[in-house]
Design an enzyme around this catalytic site. Structure first.
Site, PDB file in Angstrom:
ATOM      1  CB  SER A   1     -86.052  58.915 -39.719  1.00 32.51           C
ATOM      2  OG  SER A   1     -84.927  58.432 -40.416  1.00 32.51           O
TER       3      SER A   1
ATOM      4  CB  SER B   1     -84.539  52.415 -48.866  1.00 30.69           C
ATOM      5  OG  SER B   1     -83.519  53.012 -49.649  1.00 30.69           O
ATOM      6  CG  ASN B   2     -82.282  56.734 -44.697  1.00 37.17           C
ATOM      7  OD1 ASN B   2     -82.915  57.518 -44.006  1.00 37.17           O
ATOM      8  ND2 ASN B   2     -81.717  55.643 -44.191  1.00 37.17           N
TER       9      ASN B   2
END
Length: 343
Positions: A63, A163-164
């Site tokens: 991320s 939230s991806n």
């Protein structure tokens, strides 16, 4: 002087009072203090060998990709090609229910309320997970999986929920605005200008080129090599491959004001909700010595990476770990970061 202790695959920073015994297959770190640079590694690069982890080795950064993507979005805002408060509907008409009330800013700071597509995926030891290794995913497919679920809260902007899916949508918006993929834009705007020679946006390529750490995931009570995998599973939320040097170089440029105008860098450091610690693709926390560090961390299943810098960028620390899943390395890495910043 920062001390690294290496015993049987354990990476530990050694502040006063010691650290929990956290196991890992391998780890690599780079610490910067002004003009001084320390690099080190521990453990092995690949199970079944005695090959040490290369100090310049590449790894999947998870991320931390989001900070690169967010920087591209903010550069486009600075160029007047889009606005932070543009609704998603403007750029992706008909894609997101209630898209007229969800803004680009809310995607960046995870206050959209959109369901995380990651929660629709099988995870180890579920047998379905291992079928993902070489599968190509499209952003549209993943977004549809997420939007089959209702939002986790009703009013966009009212709460923080990581939230991806938000970053898959940002990747699609970058392509709408520029006519190029988000990966191409990250390469053109960030990787090449900053000379990040160990950093790539691999797209669907399954390989990590050059010297690298091997990563593993649990299977049948042991570990299976998951180094080669199709990173479209992560997409705009996590596909980046990098090195400790390159991540320190990137965050020094970002926080040093070389990539964004001051007003947009300030926006990046503004939390999405009151008292929060996540802004526009950037997170932060306060160390034990009350010095705030900015950066991000990433979980790419077989790799975990962490990169933080003081606001003036004088002190930086980046660590990557290939976990063995017996324990979570977060506490050890947090202590390592704390020691590097507060010594």
């Amino acid at each position: 002087m920062l001390v690294a202790l290496v015993t049987a695959g354990v990476l530990a920073a050694v502040p006063s009072g010691g650290l929990p015994d956290v196991k890992a297959i391998g780890a690599v770190a780079e610490v910067r203090d002004g003009g001084h640079v320390w690099r080190g590694s521990s453990g092995v690069a690949e199970l079944g060998t005695s090959r040490p982890v290369p100090v310049a080795g590449r790894f999947r950064a998870g991320s931390i990709t989001k900070t690169f993507v967010a920087t591209v979005v903010l550069q486009l805002v600075g160029e007047g090609r889009m606005r932070l408060d543009d609704p998603v509907e403007r750029w992706l008409p008909g894609v997101v229910p209630n898209g007229e009330n969800i803004t680009v800013r809310q995607l960046l700071n995870h206050t959209s309320g959109l369901y995380d597509y990651k929660n629709t995926l099988a995870m180890p030891p579920n047998a379905e997970f291992y079928t993902y290794q070489f599968r190509t995913w499209t952003a549209a497919e993943q977004i549809q999986r997420a939007l089959a679920h209702p939002p986790v809260f009703d009013k966009p902007g009212s709460q923080f929920n990581y939230s991806n899916t938000n970053y898959l949508l940002l990747g699609e918006i970058i392509e709408k605005v520029t006519g190029q993929t988000y990966g191409e834009q990250v390469e053109r705007r960030l990787i090449r200008p900053l000379g990040l020679h160990g950093t790539t946006m691999p797209g669907t390529s399954t390989y990590i080129r050059g010297a690298h750490l091997h990563g593993y995931v649990p299977k049948d009570g042991g570990l299976v090599d998951f180094t080669e995998m199709n990173p479209s599973l992560f997409g705009a939320g996590g596909e980046l491959i990098s090195t400790t040097r390159d991540l320190n170089r990137f965050f020094a440029a970002l926080l040093g004001g070389r990539l964004l105008p001051a007003l947009l860098l300030a926006e990046m450091k503004t939390p999405g909700t009151e008292g929060g610690t996540y802004g526009l693709g950037l997170s932060w926390h306060d160390t034990s010595c009350k010095v705030r560090v900015y950066g991000n961390d990433g979980d790419a299943l077989a790799y975990q990476a962490y990169s933080y810098a003081t606001e003036d960028t004088r002190r930086q620390v980046t660590v990557a770990v290939t976990p063995d899943f017996r324990t979570n390395p977060d506490a050890s890495v947090d202590a390592f970061v704390d020691r590097a910043i507060c010594r």
